[in-house]
Scaffold this motif. Structure first.
Motif, mmCIF file in Angstrom:
data_model
loop_
_atom_site.group_PDB
_atom_site.id
_atom_site.type_symbol
_atom_site.label_atom_id
_atom_site.label_comp_id
_atom_site.label_asym_id
_atom_site.label_seq_id
_atom_site.Cartn_x
_atom_site.Cartn_y
_atom_site.Cartn_z
ATOM 1 N N ILE A 1 -2.265 -12.680 -8.690
ATOM 2 C CA ILE A 1 -1.476 -11.448 -8.742
ATOM 3 C C ILE A 1 -2.364 -10.253 -9.083
ATOM 4 O O ILE A 1 -2.320 -9.225 -8.392
ATOM 5 C CB ILE A 1 -0.328 -11.590 -9.761
ATOM 6 N N LEU A 2 -3.168 -10.384 -10.120
ATOM 7 C CA LEU A 2 -4.009 -9.256 -10.537
ATOM 8 C C LEU A 2 -5.032 -8.877 -9.470
ATOM 9 O O LEU A 2 -5.256 -7.692 -9.217
ATOM 10 C CB LEU A 2 -4.698 -9.571 -11.861
ATOM 11 N N SER A 3 -5.648 -9.870 -8.841
ATOM 12 C CA SER A 3 -6.657 -9.535 -7.833
ATOM 13 C C SER A 3 -6.023 -8.891 -6.606
ATOM 14 O O SER A 3 -6.634 -8.029 -5.981
ATOM 15 C CB SER A 3 -7.467 -10.773 -7.442
ATOM 16 N N LEU A 4 -4.800 -9.286 -6.276
ATOM 17 C CA LEU A 4 -4.149 -8.686 -5.121
ATOM 18 C C LEU A 4 -3.595 -7.297 -5.417
ATOM 19 O O LEU A 4 -3.223 -6.573 -4.491
ATOM 20 C CB LEU A 4 -3.079 -9.622 -4.569
ATOM 21 N N LEU A 5 -3.614 -6.906 -6.677
ATOM 22 C CA LEU A 5 -3.287 -5.512 -6.997
ATOM 23 C C LEU A 5 -4.369 -4.571 -6.461
ATOM 24 O O LEU A 5 -4.164 -3.362 -6.390
ATOM 25 C CB LEU A 5 -3.082 -5.332 -8.498
ATOM 26 N N LEU A 6 -5.494 -5.152 -6.047
ATOM 27 C CA LEU A 6 -6.528 -4.347 -5.387
ATOM 28 C C LEU A 6 -6.012 -3.719 -4.094
ATOM 29 O O LEU A 6 -6.619 -2.780 -3.585
ATOM 30 C CB LEU A 6 -7.765 -5.202 -5.089
ATOM 31 N N ILE A 7 -4.891 -4.208 -3.598
ATOM 32 C CA ILE A 7 -4.278 -3.584 -2.422
ATOM 33 C C ILE A 7 -3.956 -2.125 -2.732
ATOM 34 O O ILE A 7 -4.207 -1.239 -1.912
ATOM 35 C CB ILE A 7 -3.027 -4.374 -1.981
ATOM 36 N N PHE A 8 -3.445 -1.850 -3.932
ATOM 37 C CA PHE A 8 -3.167 -0.471 -4.325
ATOM 38 C C PHE A 8 -4.451 0.357 -4.343
ATOM 39 O O PHE A 8 -4.478 1.489 -3.882
ATOM 40 C CB PHE A 8 -2.510 -0.431 -5.715
ATOM 41 N N VAL A 9 -5.508 -0.221 -4.879
ATOM 42 C CA VAL A 9 -6.805 0.467 -4.946
ATOM 43 C C VAL A 9 -7.327 0.727 -3.535
ATOM 44 O O VAL A 9 -7.827 1.820 -3.244
ATOM 45 C CB VAL A 9 -7.816 -0.364 -5.775
ATOM 46 N N ALA A 10 -7.202 -0.264 -2.669
ATOM 47 C CA ALA A 10 -7.680 -0.114 -1.289
ATOM 48 C C ALA A 10 -6.922 0.992 -0.558
ATOM 49 O O ALA A 10 -7.520 1.791 0.172
ATOM 50 C CB ALA A 10 -7.543 -1.441 -0.535
ATOM 51 N N VAL A 11 -5.624 1.061 -0.759
ATOM 52 C CA VAL A 11 -4.820 2.110 -0.118
ATOM 53 C C VAL A 11 -5.225 3.480 -0.660
ATOM 54 O O VAL A 11 -5.414 4.430 0.109
ATOM 55 C CB VAL A 11 -3.309 1.856 -0.315
ATOM 56 N N ASN A 12 -5.383 3.582 -1.981
ATOM 57 C CA ASN A 12 -5.825 4.863 -2.561
ATOM 58 C C ASN A 12 -7.193 5.261 -2.028
ATOM 59 O O ASN A 12 -7.428 6.432 -1.714
ATOM 60 C CB ASN A 12 -5.860 4.779 -4.088
ATOM 61 N N PHE B 1 -1.519 -15.668 0.211
ATOM 62 C CA PHE B 1 -1.003 -14.777 1.237
ATOM 63 C C PHE B 1 0.422 -14.319 0.898
ATOM 64 O O PHE B 1 0.751 -13.141 1.044
ATOM 65 C CB PHE B 1 -1.037 -15.459 2.600
ATOM 66 N N GLY B 2 1.248 -15.246 0.421
ATOM 67 C CA GLY B 2 2.628 -14.888 0.058
ATOM 68 C C GLY B 2 2.686 -13.855 -1.051
ATOM 69 O O GLY B 2 3.459 -12.893 -0.986
ATOM 70 N N ILE B 3 1.871 -14.050 -2.059
ATOM 71 C CA ILE B 3 1.800 -13.061 -3.145
ATOM 72 C C ILE B 3 1.311 -11.730 -2.576
ATOM 73 O O ILE B 3 1.824 -10.664 -2.916
ATOM 74 C CB ILE B 3 0.888 -13.561 -4.280
ATOM 75 N N GLY B 4 0.332 -11.792 -1.672
ATOM 76 C CA GLY B 4 -0.193 -10.579 -1.050
ATOM 77 C C GLY B 4 0.842 -9.833 -0.224
ATOM 78 O O GLY B 4 0.868 -8.594 -0.211
#
Length: 176
Positions: free
Chosen positions: A46-57, A154-157
């Motif tokens: 969960i925490l590592s996939l929060l990098l999606i927010f960072v990637a979008v920013n 992938f599901g969490i992502g």
């Protein structure tokens, strides 16, 4: 967008793989660590996939003139999740078949012991153990093993991608 996906996908995948490795170095390996290992594993995903927010920013900072849509955000998240999921699936295969080949047996025995100690009626215990024994051979398949780990990440992502898309879209609507 592609470079952003690759960069953050590799970072997320590396974190998903390295945190359990480091945790095992400190905790050891065996049934006594399975419960905390699950907590560490899912938390790390969960925490590592929060990098999606960072990637979008990051993508928005690099492209300030572009309106980033929900669909684009979702694709960024799916790309990152795919890379991280493949990395974790491959790591799990290496772990289960080369690093700790007795892991699956220990893991299933751990769950059988939990079922026996559950306090359920004996008939229910026997039914659950029989079902678990049937599933064991299924999960021993490398394809199923890889797929289960990939789908978990992938599901969490996908969930994180949907949330990121929703919140990012909201920010864009307010800015427009």
């Amino acid at each position: 967008m592609q470079n952003n996906i690759i960069k953050y996908g590799l970072i997320a995948g590396t974190v998903i793989v390295l945190i359990p490795v480091v945790a095992e170095m400190f905790m050891g390996r065996g049934p006594e660590t399975f419960r905390i290992g699950e907590i560490i594993g899912y938390s790390t995903m969960i925490l590592s996939l929060l990098l999606i927010f960072v990637a979008v920013n990051n993508y928005q900072k690099l492209n300030p003139q572009e309106v980033v849509t929900f669909g684009q955000i979702f694709l960024i998240g799916i790309g990152i999740s795919t890379i991280a999921g493949v990395m974790f699936g491959l790591y799990n295969l290496v772990y289960v078949y080369y690093i700790a080949p007795d892991f699956m047996d220990q893991y299933f025995n751990y769950y059988i012991e939990n079922i026996r100690n559950s306090g359920a009626p004996q008939a229910e215990i026997e039914k659950q153990i029989a079902q678990l024994e049937q599933e064991k051979s299924f999960f021993m398949s490398p394809v199923v093993n890889f797929s289960a780990m990939f789908v978990t990440v992938f599901g969490i992502g996908v969930i994180v991608s949907l949330i990121a898309g929703f919140f990012q879209r909201t920010k864009q609507a307010q800015a427009a």
